[in-house]
Motif scaffolding. Structure first.
Motif, mmCIF file in Angstrom:
data_model
loop_
_atom_site.group_PDB
_atom_site.id
_atom_site.type_symbol
_atom_site.label_atom_id
_atom_site.label_comp_id
_atom_site.label_asym_id
_atom_site.label_seq_id
_atom_site.Cartn_x
_atom_site.Cartn_y
_atom_site.Cartn_z
ATOM 1 N N ALA A 174 0.833 -1.208 0.000
ATOM 2 C CA ALA A 174 0.000 0.000 0.000
ATOM 3 C C ALA A 174 0.866 1.256 0.000
ATOM 4 O O ALA A 174 0.522 2.263 -0.639
ATOM 5 N N ASP A 175 1.998 1.203 0.703
ATOM 6 C CA ASP A 175 2.882 2.372 0.773
ATOM 7 C C ASP A 175 3.426 2.767 -0.593
ATOM 8 O O ASP A 175 3.758 3.944 -0.820
ATOM 9 N N LEU A 176 3.549 1.814 -1.514
ATOM 10 C CA LEU A 176 4.083 2.118 -2.839
ATOM 11 C C LEU A 176 3.168 3.038 -3.648
ATOM 12 O O LEU A 176 3.595 3.634 -4.634
ATOM 13 N N LEU A 177 1.934 3.177 -3.201
ATOM 14 C CA LEU A 177 0.966 4.022 -3.909
ATOM 15 C C LEU A 177 1.042 5.478 -3.467
ATOM 16 O O LEU A 177 0.355 6.336 -4.022
ATOM 17 N N SER A 204 -2.682 -9.703 -7.338
ATOM 18 C CA SER A 204 -4.004 -9.383 -7.887
ATOM 19 C C SER A 204 -5.087 -10.149 -7.142
ATOM 20 O O SER A 204 -6.201 -9.645 -6.955
ATOM 21 N N ARG A 205 -4.762 -11.341 -6.675
ATOM 22 C CA ARG A 205 -5.718 -12.115 -5.867
ATOM 23 C C ARG A 205 -5.927 -11.457 -4.502
ATOM 24 O O ARG A 205 -7.063 -11.372 -4.016
ATOM 25 N N GLU A 206 -4.846 -10.982 -3.899
ATOM 26 C CA GLU A 206 -4.933 -10.413 -2.553
ATOM 27 C C GLU A 206 -5.547 -9.016 -2.545
ATOM 28 O O GLU A 206 -6.337 -8.688 -1.657
ATOM 29 N N PHE A 207 -5.179 -8.185 -3.524
ATOM 30 C CA PHE A 207 -5.558 -6.760 -3.493
ATOM 31 C C PHE A 207 -6.511 -6.351 -4.600
ATOM 32 O O PHE A 207 -7.045 -5.237 -4.570
ATOM 33 N N GLU A 213 -3.771 -0.945 -11.095
ATOM 34 C CA GLU A 213 -4.232 0.261 -11.788
ATOM 35 C C GLU A 213 -3.649 1.510 -11.125
ATOM 36 O O GLU A 213 -3.199 2.448 -11.802
ATOM 37 N N LYS A 214 -3.642 1.529 -9.797
ATOM 38 C CA LYS A 214 -3.077 2.669 -9.066
ATOM 39 C C LYS A 214 -1.555 2.693 -9.185
ATOM 40 O O LYS A 214 -0.951 3.763 -9.335
ATOM 41 N N LEU A 215 -0.922 1.520 -9.120
ATOM 42 C CA LEU A 215 0.536 1.459 -9.220
ATOM 43 C C LEU A 215 1.003 1.941 -10.594
ATOM 44 O O LEU A 215 2.047 2.599 -10.699
ATOM 45 N N ALA A 216 0.237 1.637 -11.626
ATOM 46 C CA ALA A 216 0.620 2.042 -12.980
ATOM 47 C C ALA A 216 0.658 3.562 -13.135
ATOM 48 O O ALA A 216 1.358 4.079 -14.020
ATOM 49 N N ARG A 348 -3.670 -8.114 -19.392
ATOM 50 C CA ARG A 348 -4.190 -7.019 -18.563
ATOM 51 C C ARG A 348 -3.056 -6.183 -18.020
ATOM 52 O O ARG A 348 -3.136 -4.937 -17.978
ATOM 53 N N TYR A 349 -1.993 -6.828 -17.588
ATOM 54 C CA TYR A 349 -0.837 -6.116 -17.049
ATOM 55 C C TYR A 349 -0.209 -5.219 -18.121
ATOM 56 O O TYR A 349 0.119 -4.057 -17.865
ATOM 57 N N THR A 350 -0.020 -5.785 -19.307
ATOM 58 C CA THR A 350 0.590 -5.020 -20.400
ATOM 59 C C THR A 350 -0.238 -3.807 -20.764
ATOM 60 O O THR A 350 0.301 -2.714 -21.019
ATOM 61 N N LYS A 351 -1.540 -3.944 -20.764
ATOM 62 C CA LYS A 351 -2.421 -2.828 -21.069
ATOM 63 C C LYS A 351 -2.294 -1.727 -20.006
ATOM 64 O O LYS A 351 -2.241 -0.535 -20.337
ATOM 65 N N LEU A 352 -2.221 -2.121 -18.752
ATOM 66 C CA LEU A 352 -2.129 -1.145 -17.666
ATOM 67 C C LEU A 352 -0.819 -0.372 -17.701
ATOM 68 O O LEU A 352 -0.797 0.856 -17.541
ATOM 69 N N PHE A 353 0.289 -1.083 -17.916
ATOM 70 C CA PHE A 353 1.607 -0.465 -17.825
ATOM 71 C C PHE A 353 2.134 -0.006 -19.187
ATOM 72 O O PHE A 353 3.204 0.618 -19.258
ATOM 73 N N GLY A 354 1.402 -0.332 -20.237
ATOM 74 C CA GLY A 354 1.786 0.154 -21.559
ATOM 75 C C GLY A 354 3.062 -0.425 -22.094
ATOM 76 O O GLY A 354 3.776 0.218 -22.863
ATOM 77 N N VAL A 355 3.392 -1.661 -21.692
ATOM 78 C CA VAL A 355 4.628 -2.323 -22.156
ATOM 79 C C VAL A 355 4.347 -3.761 -22.547
ATOM 80 O O VAL A 355 3.414 -4.373 -22.067
#
Length: 355
Positions: A174-177, A204-207, A213-216, A348-355
């Motif tokens: 959470a702190d990383l956000l 993704s299962r836990e949070f 989405e917020k980390l990206a 989904r990850y690639t779409k979020l982070f654009g890589v």
């Protein structure tokens, strides 16, 4: 030999087609093999073969050290190390098996889901080294003997102590956000690394995906391997890593480098690295000898002492100040779910982070 990159969906389609006859012709479970000792006959048969191919998702220096130590112990047997990210190893083996190419003798992967797929396809050869039967916990050995855990580690948070004060360092995911870390975080990609695939599934299962989405939005520097984030913070290119192998940080810290590992308050993803022999291995005896060596106490202790990996061998002692797994909150994966969801996770990850 060059191969085009296949998607996980293509690999799974090929796997399903290859396995169809096996799945309907016999039960999924087979009798566990008897424990096998290293005998003079096995050593002699392995030396007659004279070589083996080791496909490994371990870092190259680790895989090479294992290979060269084996060669020193058993002169006359050459080990060819084929090192790549776990997801690429998975693709390559599927292509080779589907094309009838007999190249891999033994493989390890940082994504245990791969072994479910390989086992379903009847590609793995049951083999249970005597030391594994005596010294490994049951949950780190396939009941049918097709694989055992060669080593493990945690995916962790870490920071550069020259750039971040201990009291200011993140202590949780959470702190990383926090906006103060925007543009200061580095992270690896699940499309390349099996360890990061596992960690992405677990988090993704836990949070929920809203966490990513917020980390990206934090302008995260994206790298490939789980070994890359520790290098970036060690060089000072980023202050904090959101994931990466904890052993790299432990080794650097023990050498006096300005880095510190953080095991998040929510828990840390546990990465296990299975190893298994393939049924159509061109050098089956050398592969069996290598598997026994790899999972034996001597090699397992070397992995702990030299590379700060984790071992599940009962006779192996933890390295110095390395916190034992029993004292940490572990987030464990579900390989069957990773196998099912892997392609969707990467997309989904690639779409979020654009890589």
């Amino acid at each position: 030999m060059q191969f085009r990159q296949w998607s996980r969906r293509e690999v799974l389609k090929l796997s399903a087609a290859s396995a169809a006859g096996v799945l309907f012709a016999e039960p999924l479970r087979a009798a566990a093999p008897p424990a096998s000792a290293v005998t003079p006959a096995l050593i002699e048969a392995a030396k007659k073969e004279g070589k083996l191919s080791f496909y490994s998702a371990l870092e190259l220096n680790v895989a090479e050290r294992i290979a060269r130590t084996f060669e020193a112990k058993y002169p006359g047997i050459a080990v060819r190390v084929e090192r790549s990210g776990a997801e690429r190893i998975f693709q390559r083996i599927a292509q080779e098996q589907g094309s009838g190419i007999k190249a891999v003798d033994i493989a390890n992967s940082t994504d245990p889901a791969h072994y479910l797929d390989w086992k379903k396809n009847d590609w793995l050869e049951p083999y249970l080294p005597e030391e594994v039967a005596k010294n490994f916990p049951a949950d780190q050995v396939d009941p049918d003997g097709t694989w055992a855990t060669s080593c493990g580690w945690l995916e962790a948070i870490a920071y550069n102590t020259d750039l971040v004060k201990r009291e200011d360092a993140p202590k949780s995911y959470a702190d990383l956000l926090d906006p103060k870390w925007q543009g200061k975080i580095v992270k690896a990609h699940p499309g390349y690394s099996g360890a990061i695939m596992t960690a992405t599934f677990v988090l993704s299962r836990e949070f929920g995906w809203q966490y990513f989405e917020k980390l990206a939005r934090q302008k995260v520097l994206q790298v490939q391997s789980a070994a890359d984030p520790p290098k970036k913070i060690l060089l000072g290119e980023r202050a904090v890593m959101a994931d990466g192998n904890d052993y790299n940080i432990v080794l650097a810290r023990d050498q006096g480098k300005p880095v510190e590992v953080v095991y998040a308050s929510e828990g840390s993803p546990l990465i296990i690295v299975p190893s298994g022999i393939f049924k159509n291995a061109p050098s089956p005896n050398a592969a069996r000898l290598f598997q026994s060596f790899f999972l034996g106490a001597e090699t397992q202790q070397m992995l702990v002492d030299t590379f700060a990996h984790r071992s599940f061998h009962a006779q192996v002692k933890e390295k110095g100040a390395h916190i034992p797994l029993a004292q940490l909150k572990l987030l464990k994966s579900d390989p069957a779910a990773v196998l099912e969801q892997g392609e969707a996770i990467k997309a989904r990850y690639t779409k979020l982070f654009g890589v």
